[in-house]
Design a protein around this motif. Structure first.
Motif, PDB file in Angstrom:
ATOM      1  N   UNK A 215       0.805  -1.221   0.000  1.00  0.00           N
ATOM      2  CA  UNK A 215       0.000   0.000   0.000  1.00  0.00           C
ATOM      3  C   UNK A 215       0.840   1.273   0.000  1.00  0.00           C
ATOM      4  N   UNK A 216       2.158   1.164   0.207  1.00  0.00           N
ATOM      5  CA  UNK A 216       2.957   2.360   0.507  1.00  0.00           C
ATOM      6  C   UNK A 216       4.011   2.619  -0.560  1.00  0.00           C
ATOM      7  N   UNK A 217       4.128   3.883  -0.955  1.00  0.00           N
ATOM      8  CA  UNK A 217       5.280   4.364  -1.719  1.00  0.00           C
ATOM      9  C   UNK A 217       5.865   5.540  -0.946  1.00  0.00           C
ATOM     10  N   UNK A 218       7.133   5.829  -1.202  1.00  0.00           N
ATOM     11  CA  UNK A 218       7.843   6.826  -0.389  1.00  0.00           C
ATOM     12  C   UNK A 218       8.731   7.695  -1.271  1.00  0.00           C
ATOM     13  N   UNK A 219       8.670   8.997  -1.043  1.00  0.00           N
ATOM     14  CA  UNK A 219       9.561   9.934  -1.723  1.00  0.00           C
ATOM     15  C   UNK A 219      10.488  10.570  -0.710  1.00  0.00           C
ATOM     16  N   UNK A 220      11.791  10.452  -0.943  1.00  0.00           N
ATOM     17  CA  UNK A 220      12.756  11.156  -0.114  1.00  0.00           C
ATOM     18  C   UNK A 220      13.173  12.426  -0.842  1.00  0.00           C
ATOM     19  N   UNK A 221      13.140  13.538  -0.126  1.00  0.00           N
ATOM     20  CA  UNK A 221      13.409  14.842  -0.734  1.00  0.00           C
ATOM     21  C   UNK A 221      14.747  15.427  -0.291  1.00  0.00           C
ATOM     22  N   UNK A 222      15.564  14.651   0.370  1.00  0.00           N
ATOM     23  CA  UNK A 222      16.831  15.198   0.872  1.00  0.00           C
ATOM     24  C   UNK A 222      17.895  14.113   0.921  1.00  0.00           C
ATOM     25  N   UNK A 223      19.152  14.471   0.700  1.00  0.00           N
ATOM     26  CA  UNK A 223      20.242  13.512   0.919  1.00  0.00           C
ATOM     27  C   UNK A 223      20.607  13.380   2.393  1.00  0.00           C
ATOM     28  N   UNK A 224      20.018  14.206   3.266  1.00  0.00           N
ATOM     29  CA  UNK A 224      20.404  14.247   4.680  1.00  0.00           C
ATOM     30  C   UNK A 224      19.641  13.189   5.456  1.00  0.00           C
ATOM     31  N   UNK A 225      19.988  11.901   5.277  1.00  0.00           N
ATOM     32  CA  UNK A 225      19.203  10.828   5.867  1.00  0.00           C
ATOM     33  C   UNK A 225      19.534  10.593   7.335  1.00  0.00           C
ATOM     34  N   UNK A 226      20.582  11.206   7.860  1.00  0.00           N
ATOM     35  CA  UNK A 226      20.973  10.946   9.245  1.00  0.00           C
ATOM     36  C   UNK A 226      20.229  11.829  10.239  1.00  0.00           C
ATOM     37  N   UNK A 227      19.569  12.884   9.763  1.00  0.00           N
ATOM     38  CA  UNK A 227      18.982  13.857  10.686  1.00  0.00           C
ATOM     39  C   UNK A 227      17.761  13.331  11.413  1.00  0.00           C
ATOM     40  N   UNK A 228      16.922  12.558  10.730  1.00  0.00           N
ATOM     41  CA  UNK A 228      15.686  12.080  11.329  1.00  0.00           C
ATOM     42  C   UNK A 228      15.913  10.727  11.994  1.00  0.00           C
ATOM     43  N   UNK A 229      16.630  10.720  13.105  1.00  0.00           N
ATOM     44  CA  UNK A 229      16.881   9.485  13.853  1.00  0.00           C
ATOM     45  C   UNK A 229      16.734   9.793  15.340  1.00  0.00           C
ATOM     46  N   UNK A 230      15.869   9.015  16.018  1.00  0.00           N
ATOM     47  CA  UNK A 230      15.569   9.287  17.422  1.00  0.00           C
ATOM     48  C   UNK A 230      15.648   8.018  18.253  1.00  0.00           C
ATOM     49  N   UNK A 231      15.825   8.198  19.544  1.00  0.00           N
ATOM     50  CA  UNK A 231      15.906   7.105  20.509  1.00  0.00           C
ATOM     51  C   UNK A 231      14.600   6.304  20.512  1.00  0.00           C
ATOM     52  N   UNK A 232      14.709   4.989  20.404  1.00  0.00           N
ATOM     53  CA  UNK A 232      13.520   4.141  20.332  1.00  0.00           C
ATOM     54  C   UNK A 232      12.684   4.246  21.600  1.00  0.00           C
ATOM     55  N   UNK A 233      13.320   4.251  22.757  1.00  0.00           N
ATOM     56  CA  UNK A 233      12.557   4.317  24.013  1.00  0.00           C
ATOM     57  C   UNK A 233      11.758   5.616  24.096  1.00  0.00           C
ATOM     58  N   UNK A 234      12.352   6.712  23.666  1.00  0.00           N
ATOM     59  CA  UNK A 234      11.624   7.982  23.653  1.00  0.00           C
ATOM     60  C   UNK A 234      10.426   7.888  22.709  1.00  0.00           C
ATOM     61  N   UNK A 235      10.638   7.344  21.512  1.00  0.00           N
ATOM     62  CA  UNK A 235       9.553   7.247  20.540  1.00  0.00           C
ATOM     63  C   UNK A 235       8.442   6.316  21.033  1.00  0.00           C
ATOM     64  N   UNK A 236       8.813   5.230  21.707  1.00  0.00           N
ATOM     65  CA  UNK A 236       7.793   4.323  22.255  1.00  0.00           C
ATOM     66  C   UNK A 236       6.979   5.032  23.326  1.00  0.00           C
ATOM     67  N   UNK A 237       7.664   5.779  24.196  1.00  0.00           N
ATOM     68  CA  UNK A 237       6.968   6.516  25.251  1.00  0.00           C
ATOM     69  C   UNK A 237       6.032   7.565  24.645  1.00  0.00           C
ATOM     70  N   UNK A 238       6.471   8.191  23.551  1.00  0.00           N
ATOM     71  CA  UNK A 238       5.649   9.212  22.903  1.00  0.00           C
ATOM     72  C   UNK A 238       4.387   8.621  22.266  1.00  0.00           C
ATOM     73  N   UNK A 239       4.384   7.320  21.956  1.00  0.00           N
ATOM     74  CA  UNK A 239       3.223   6.698  21.345  1.00  0.00           C
ATOM     75  C   UNK A 239       3.366   6.465  19.855  1.00  0.00           C
ATOM     76  N   UNK A 240       4.619   6.439  19.379  1.00  0.00           N
ATOM     77  CA  UNK A 240       4.859   6.262  17.941  1.00  0.00           C
ATOM     78  C   UNK A 240       4.646   4.838  17.461  1.00  0.00           C
ATOM     79  N   UNK A 241       4.742   3.830  18.392  1.00  0.00           N
ATOM     80  CA  UNK A 241       4.775   2.438  17.941  1.00  0.00           C
ATOM     81  C   UNK A 241       3.785   1.552  18.691  1.00  0.00           C
TER      82      UNK A 241
END
Length: 547
Positions: A215-241
Motif C-alpha cells: 500500500x505504501x510508496x515513499x519519496x525522499x526529498x533530501x540527501x540528509x538521511x541521518x537527521x531524522x533518527x531518534x531514541x527508540x525508548x523515547x519514541x515508544x513513550x511518545x506513542x509512535x509504535x
C-alpha cells in the motif's frame, strides 16, 4: 501516455485514491502552512492533479501559526508568530470528525479533521489535521502551532498527528485509499499505523509488514538521511509504535530509529527527486538491507500557477525582453516601497531567493568580500536577496543580518523580508539571472530554478540537484565542481572561482549581445515547459511509482 490514462481510468472505476501525506503545503499566500520547496512542490502537485482529474487527496497539518512571519527591525531580522483562524476565514471547512491519538502519557489527544475543498484554491481535496481545539490540554493544543519546531518531543508529537492521525482521519472519512504516498520521512508513522492495524487484527509482524508494503510508496526529498533518527525508548513513550516491540521497531529503522531507513523498508517502491539525487541516495544507503527499489523522478513545477502570461505568450527575443522589462519594473517598484531604494531597469539584476540553509550557501557570492564590493562599485549589477532561515538556526540568521547590514552600505544590494509565494513569483518575473548556489550533492532537486526559467530568467547554478538535467550552454550557466571535494572549504573556493568567471560571462552577454540573451531565455522556457512540468512528473509517478 496510454499507460498513464489506463491507470487513472482503472483507479476511477475502483473509486480508490492516492493519499499523499505532506508535512507542509503551499497553496496560497493566505495559507501560512509552508516553509520552502517541499511545500511549494506539494502545492503544485495538488493544483496539477485537479486539472488532470487524478484521484489524489493530500493530508497535512493545519499549522495555526505556520513557519513564522519575517520582518526587519532596528537590529535586523525579526520573527513573529501571529495565529490564523482558517475556519473563520472560510478557507477550511470543519468535517465534524475528530480522531484520537496517544501522545506521551495522554492517550486521548483529539485531532480535528478539516477539509479544503477543491474550489477554494482549485486543487484536489486537502485534508487538514488540527490539535488546537478546546477539548485538548494546553500542551496538546500547541502541537499544531508551529511548523518544524526545534523541540524533539513536539516534533515527534507532530509526526504522530500527521502519520497516525492522518491514516485514522482518512478511515473516519471513509476515503477508499489504494496507495499511501509518504512524502519525506516526517510522514513515516503513517506506515507504522497501517502496520499496527494489521497486527492488532491478529497478523504476525512479518505478514503485516509484507501486506502493508503493497500500500505504501515513499519519496525522499533530501540527501540528509541521518537527521531524522531518534531514541527508540523515547519514541515508544511518545506513542509512535503501538503494538510493536523494540526488536520489531529496530528491524524497521534501527536503533536509534532512522525515519528514512524505516520508510524505505515499509514501502514497496521509493523515489528520489532527480537523477543525481537517486545516485546519491543509492550510494548513501548502500548499507541498508531490505529497502525497496528507488527510482529517480525529477521534480516539476506548475506553469499554470508560476508562469506570468506575458512570458507564456512570448515567441521572439523582442517579446521576451518586453515582458521582462514589464515585470522588472513591477519588482523594482515593490523594492522601492519596501526599502526606499530606487533600482534601475537597464541594470543587470541578479536574485538569490530560497530557504536560508548552510548548504545552499547564500554567502557564496561574497566569499571574497573585496571582490564583491568591487563588483557592486562597478554599478553594472544589482543584487536582490530573499528567504527565511530556520528560527533556531543562529548561524543563518547571522548570514541574513550580515547581508542586510551590507545592503545599508550599497544602493544596488537589497534583502527583502517576508519571502512567500507571491514575492517568489514577482522575483522570478523581474530578475534577469536566478542564482542557485547549493554545495553538491546536498541539493536533492530544487524547484525555484524551474519556475524562474518558465519566466524567461536565465539560471546560474552549481552542478547539483535537478538543474544539471535542464541547463546547458544554450539556455543558462552551470558552474562549480563536477563531484564533491573531501574538504568543503576547498569545494567552496573552487565553486566561487568558477562563479566569478560565469558571472562575468553572463554580464558580457547581457550588455553586449541582448538578442542572444533573450534567445537563451526563450530556450530556457521551452526546456522546462516540455520536460520539467508537474504534469510530466505526475505521469511518471503513475507509471513508475503508483502502478
Amino acid at each position: 501516455m496510454n499507460g498513464y490514462k489506463k491507470i487513472i481510468a482503472t483507479r476511477r472505476k475502483k473509486m480508490n485514491v492516492i493519499a499523499r501525506f505532506e508535512p507542509e503545503i503551499a497553496l496560497d499566500p493566505l495559507l501560512k502552512t509552508y516553509s520552502g520547496g517541499l511545500g511549494v512542490l506539494a502545492g503544485s502537485v495538488a493544483r496539477t492533479a485537479k486539472r488532470m482529474n487524478a484521484p489524489l487527496v493530500s493530508v497535512t497539518i493545519l499549522w495555526n501559526k505556520g513557519f513564522y512571519e519575517q520582518s526587519i527591525g532596528p537590529h535586523g531580522m525579526e520573527i513573529s508568530y501571529p495565529c490564523y483562524d482558517y475556519y473563520k476565514e472560510g478557507i477550511v471547512e470543519d468535517t465534524g470528525i475528530k480522531v484520537k491519538v496517544q501522545i506521551g502519557e495522554n492517550p486521548n489527544v483529539l485531532i480535528k479533521v478539516g477539509l479544503i475543498k477543491p474550489e477554494v484554491f482549485n486543487t484536489v481535496p486537502i485534508i487538514t489535521l488540527d490539535s488546537n481545539i478546546p477539548e485538548n490540554d494546553d500542551l496538546s493544543r500547541r502541537n499544531t502551532w508551529v511548523l518544524y519546531p526545534n523541540d524533539t518531543g513536539q516534533r515527534l508529537a507532530q509526526e504522530i498527528i500527521l502519520g497516525i492521525g492522518g491514516v485514522r482521519a482518512l478511515q473516519a472519512l471513509k476515503v477508499p485509499v489504494d496507495v499511501y504516498h509518504l512524502n519525506e520521512s516526517y510522514t513515516v508513522l503513517a506506515g507504522i499505523e497501517l502496520l499496527n492495524q494489521r497486527i492488532s487484527q491478529g497478523e504476525s509482524f512479518i505478514e503485516a509488514l509484507e501486506r502493508t508494503k503493497q500500500q505504501i510508496v515513499f519519496t525522499t526529498h533530501t540527501p540528509e538521511i541521518t537527521h531524522e533518527a531518534y531514541n527508540i525508548d523515547l519514541m515508544r513513550w511518545m506513542g509512535c509504535f503501538p503494538n510493536l516491540n523494540k526488536h520489531e521497531i529496530a528491524y524497521l529503522g534501527g536503533d536509534p530509529f532512522n525515519h528514512t531507513v524505516a520508510a524505505l523498508r515499509l514501502a514497496r517502491k521509493g523515489n528520489a527527486v532527480s537523477k543525481l539525487h537517486a545516485q546519491t541516495v543509492e550510494e548513501t544507503l548502500a548499507w541498508v538491507k531490505n529497502k525497496c527499489p528507488i527510482v529517480g523522478i525529477t521534480n516539476g513545477m506548475d506553469a499554470e500557477y508560476w508562469q506570468w502570461i506575458e512570458f507564456k505568450n512570448a515567441r521572439t527575443p523582442e517579446e521576451a525582453e518586453k515582458a521582462k522589462l514589464h515585470y522588472k519594473m513591477m519588482l523594482l517598484k515593490y523594492i522601492e516601497t519596501q526599502t526606499s531604494k530606487v533600482l534601475k531597469e537597464d541594470v543587470f539584476t541578479v536574485v538569490w531567493a530560497r530557504r536560508f540553509a548552510e548548504y545552499k550557501r547564500p554567502w557564496l557570492l561574497y566569499y571574497d568580500n573585496d571582490w564583491f564590493e568591487r563588483l557592486l562599485e562597478s554599478k553594472e549589477i544589482q543584487i536582490i536577496y530573499a528567504g527565511k532561515p530556520h528560527p533556531a538556526d543562529i548561524g543563518m540568521i547571522n548570514v541574513w543580518n550580515n547581508i542586510w547590514k551590507k545592503s545599508k552600505e550599497w544602493q544596488n544590494l537589497v534583502i527583502l523580508p517576508g519571502y512567500n509565494l507571491q514575492l517568489s513569483k514577482l522575483l522570478k518575473g523581474g530578475t534577469d539571472l536566478w542564482l542557485n548556489t547549493p554545495r553538491r550533492p546536498r541539493e536533492a532537486c530544487g524547484t525555484s530554478w524551474i519556475s524562474a526559467m518558465m519566466n524567461c530568467s536565465l539560471v546560474m547554478s552549481t552542478r547539483d540537484g535537478g538543474a544539471i538535467e535542464a541547463i546547458d550552454q544554450d539556455n543558462g550557466f552551470l558552474f562549480g565542481v563536477n563531484s564533491p571535494c573531501l574538504n568543503e572549504n576547498e569545494q567552496d573556493s573552487k565553486d566561487f572561482a568558477d562563479l566569478k568567471q560565469s558571472l562575468l560571462l553572463a554580464m558580457d552577454i547581457f550588455y553586449k549581445a541582448k538578442e542572444k540573451w533573450y534567445q537563451m531565455a526563450l530556450a530556457a522556457k521551452k526546456r522546462v515547459i516540455e520536460d520539467f512540468s508537474t504534469e510530466k512528473m505526475l505521469k511518471e509517478y503513475c507509471l513508475f511509482l503508483y502502478k
